[in-house]
Design a protein around this motif. Sequence first.
Motif, PDB file in Angstrom:
ATOM      1  N   PHE A 120     -48.464  59.979  -0.455  1.00 57.08           N
ATOM      2  CA  PHE A 120     -47.813  60.011  -1.760  1.00 57.08           C
ATOM      3  C   PHE A 120     -47.019  58.740  -1.973  1.00 57.08           C
ATOM      4  CE2 PHE A 120     -44.576  60.749  -4.845  1.00 57.08           C
ATOM      5  CZ  PHE A 120     -45.154  61.587  -5.785  1.00 57.08           C
ATOM      6  N   LYS A 121     -47.505  57.886  -2.825  1.00 54.97           N
ATOM      7  CA  LYS A 121     -46.758  56.658  -3.114  1.00 54.97           C
ATOM      8  C   LYS A 121     -47.126  56.196  -4.515  1.00 54.97           C
ATOM      9  CE  LYS A 121     -45.979  52.027  -1.213  1.00 54.97           C
ATOM     10  NZ  LYS A 121     -46.545  51.147  -2.221  1.00 54.97           N
ATOM     11  N   ASN A 122     -46.114  56.071  -5.350  1.00 60.71           N
ATOM     12  CA  ASN A 122     -46.373  55.543  -6.684  1.00 60.71           C
ATOM     13  C   ASN A 122     -46.482  54.026  -6.597  1.00 60.71           C
ATOM     14  OD1 ASN A 122     -46.213  58.063  -8.112  1.00 60.71           O
ATOM     15  ND2 ASN A 122     -44.025  58.047  -7.608  1.00 60.71           N
ATOM     16  N   ASN A 143     -46.362  45.312  -7.426  1.00 64.96           N
ATOM     17  CA  ASN A 143     -44.935  45.002  -7.578  1.00 64.96           C
ATOM     18  C   ASN A 143     -44.096  46.046  -6.873  1.00 64.96           C
ATOM     19  OD1 ASN A 143     -46.242  43.663 -10.005  1.00 64.96           O
ATOM     20  ND2 ASN A 143     -44.171  42.877 -10.071  1.00 64.96           N
ATOM     21  N   LYS A 144     -42.864  45.678  -6.563  1.00 61.10           N
ATOM     22  CA  LYS A 144     -41.967  46.644  -5.950  1.00 61.10           C
ATOM     23  C   LYS A 144     -41.572  47.665  -7.026  1.00 61.10           C
ATOM     24  CE  LYS A 144     -37.947  46.630  -2.948  1.00 61.10           C
ATOM     25  NZ  LYS A 144     -37.442  47.839  -3.483  1.00 61.10           N
ATOM     26  N   LEU A 145     -41.698  48.920  -6.700  1.00 60.72           N
ATOM     27  CA  LEU A 145     -41.369  49.959  -7.675  1.00 60.72           C
ATOM     28  C   LEU A 145     -39.857  50.211  -7.639  1.00 60.72           C
ATOM     29  CD1 LEU A 145     -43.319  52.067  -9.300  1.00 60.72           C
ATOM     30  CD2 LEU A 145     -42.381  53.673  -7.664  1.00 60.72           C
ATOM     31  N   PRO A 146     -39.139  50.015  -8.764  1.00 54.98           N
ATOM     32  CA  PRO A 146     -37.692  50.271  -8.724  1.00 54.98           C
ATOM     33  C   PRO A 146     -37.426  51.731  -8.331  1.00 54.98           C
ATOM     34  CG  PRO A 146     -38.346  49.263 -10.815  1.00 54.98           C
ATOM     35  CD  PRO A 146     -39.612  49.611 -10.083  1.00 54.98           C
ATOM     36  N   ILE A 149     -49.908  64.537  -6.061  1.00 57.11           N
ATOM     37  CA  ILE A 149     -50.350  63.510  -6.997  1.00 57.11           C
ATOM     38  C   ILE A 149     -49.300  62.403  -7.055  1.00 57.11           C
ATOM     39  CG2 ILE A 149     -50.588  63.047  -9.490  1.00 57.11           C
ATOM     40  CD1 ILE A 149     -53.069  64.315  -8.505  1.00 57.11           C
ATOM     41  N   SER A 150     -49.759  61.190  -6.915  1.00 56.05           N
ATOM     42  CA  SER A 150     -48.876  60.065  -7.223  1.00 56.05           C
ATOM     43  C   SER A 150     -49.599  59.272  -8.308  1.00 56.05           C
ATOM     44  CB  SER A 150     -48.623  59.223  -5.980  1.00 56.05           C
ATOM     45  OG  SER A 150     -49.843  58.794  -5.446  1.00 56.05           O
ATOM     46  N   ILE A 151     -48.951  58.244  -8.846  1.00 56.88           N
ATOM     47  CA  ILE A 151     -49.640  57.501  -9.903  1.00 56.88           C
ATOM     48  C   ILE A 151     -49.617  55.998  -9.648  1.00 56.88           C
ATOM     49  CG2 ILE A 151     -49.374  59.170 -11.792  1.00 56.88           C
ATOM     50  CD1 ILE A 151     -46.982  57.536 -12.775  1.00 56.88           C
ATOM     51  N   MET A 190     -37.341  54.194 -11.064  1.00 53.53           N
ATOM     52  CA  MET A 190     -38.642  54.530 -11.660  1.00 53.53           C
ATOM     53  C   MET A 190     -39.354  55.571 -10.787  1.00 53.53           C
ATOM     54  SD  MET A 190     -41.706  51.940 -12.764  1.00 53.53           S
ATOM     55  CE  MET A 190     -40.813  51.016 -13.957  1.00 53.53           C
ATOM     56  N   ASP A 191     -39.253  55.379  -9.470  1.00 52.67           N
ATOM     57  CA  ASP A 191     -39.889  56.302  -8.537  1.00 52.67           C
ATOM     58  C   ASP A 191     -39.288  57.714  -8.691  1.00 52.67           C
ATOM     59  OD1 ASP A 191     -41.831  56.584  -6.444  1.00 52.67           O
ATOM     60  OD2 ASP A 191     -40.140  56.978  -5.091  1.00 52.67           O
TER      61      ASP A 191
END
Length: 377
Positions: free
Chosen positions: A87-89, A100-103, A121-123, A106-107
């Motif tokens: 699981f990783k957005n 890009n690094k996900l803030p 589910i991740s996106i 946002m996560d």
Amino acid sequence: PAELERLQNKLLELRKQGKLFIQNGDVGYSSAPSNIALLKYWGKETNREQIPLNSSLSYTIGGFRSFTKVTALGRFLPNEEKTVSYFKNKLFLDENSKENKLPPKMDRLIRSILFPFADEISIEINSHNNFPTACGIASSASGYAALVGAIADLLQLEKHFSKLELLFWLSEWARLGSGSATRSVFTSEEESFVKWEAPILNKNKFTNTSSVKFHPKWRQLQHSVFILNSSEKQTSSSDGHKYAQTSPLNIIRTSGISHKLKLLQKALLEFDFECVQSLTEEDAYSMHAVMQTGEPKACYLTNEVSNLIGLFIQLRNEYDVKAFWTLDAGPNIHILYMPEAKIMLQKFHEISQTMIEREIKILTNSFNEGLLIGKNS
Ligand code: DP6
């Protein structure tokens, strides 16, 4: 917040009933406009998530947009044991193949929306703006609004919620991503002015976002941003909000806002241009006064910017046209004007460049589309 829990429970229920269904590879699309605040949101409550210290009101700049596609990763097999531990957005910006690094904010937001699919589910987010970053146009407003719009499309929420309910959830989710984004989720040109109300002390606990009525003449309003400096800001708005309360002027500014909000709404309804002009310009000065007197200090209202504002006011008087300026948390000058002010703005552009001895780029908003959801957005 309780409201969001209510939504999560509703989504969970829909999923249990088999009505909410996402599969690996499903996609959702949205595009959303940016906005420019006339009364600014500056400062948030310390221990609560994304609650502004004061109400704000903005004008939607539909030509400056974020375009976002989300793709579901992982899988959803309703009758199986959970088999997916991955699981990783993921975030990709500007059609760039580099991740890009996900803030973290946002996560957290994505996880709270996709809570009924937790750990399954991740996106992957692919997003780009049609305006350059660091040009004085808020990309977090359009970016978060387009993100929540695309997730709503992925979940096909329009099938399960009325338009009004969906709007409410979108504005709530967008707020959690970025305060100003809550003002970017409205869809029609009739909703070009949007207010975001702060909770009233001891009265209500929640914020409320709604469009405000305005006189049809405002449909002719144009917006351009004069870019004096396109380098990244040293202090992000999110950090800046934390320092607002360190300024002794902040309490004076915030306590006057609810009255100004009333005056501004009346002026929008009556097309009292001079009143909108003076409230907007005054609030830009007062937000910058808060920034300059807080700790640490941020000074975007430099001598250069002040001189150009002086020139703008002089030319406005000379040409006798309807136009006003505002600044966000940056040195770039936003001008809102009626079409007859174009010649005066050309003059302003010419003289400004001679004054500061460098080129000033101008970006002009071309149309006023609001939030769009779905493949054709
Ligand atoms: C000066 O919405 O960018 O543009 O909620 O921390 O993401 P966060 O802040 P953000 O702040 C915008 C501040 C402003 C004024 C405004 O848009 O109202």
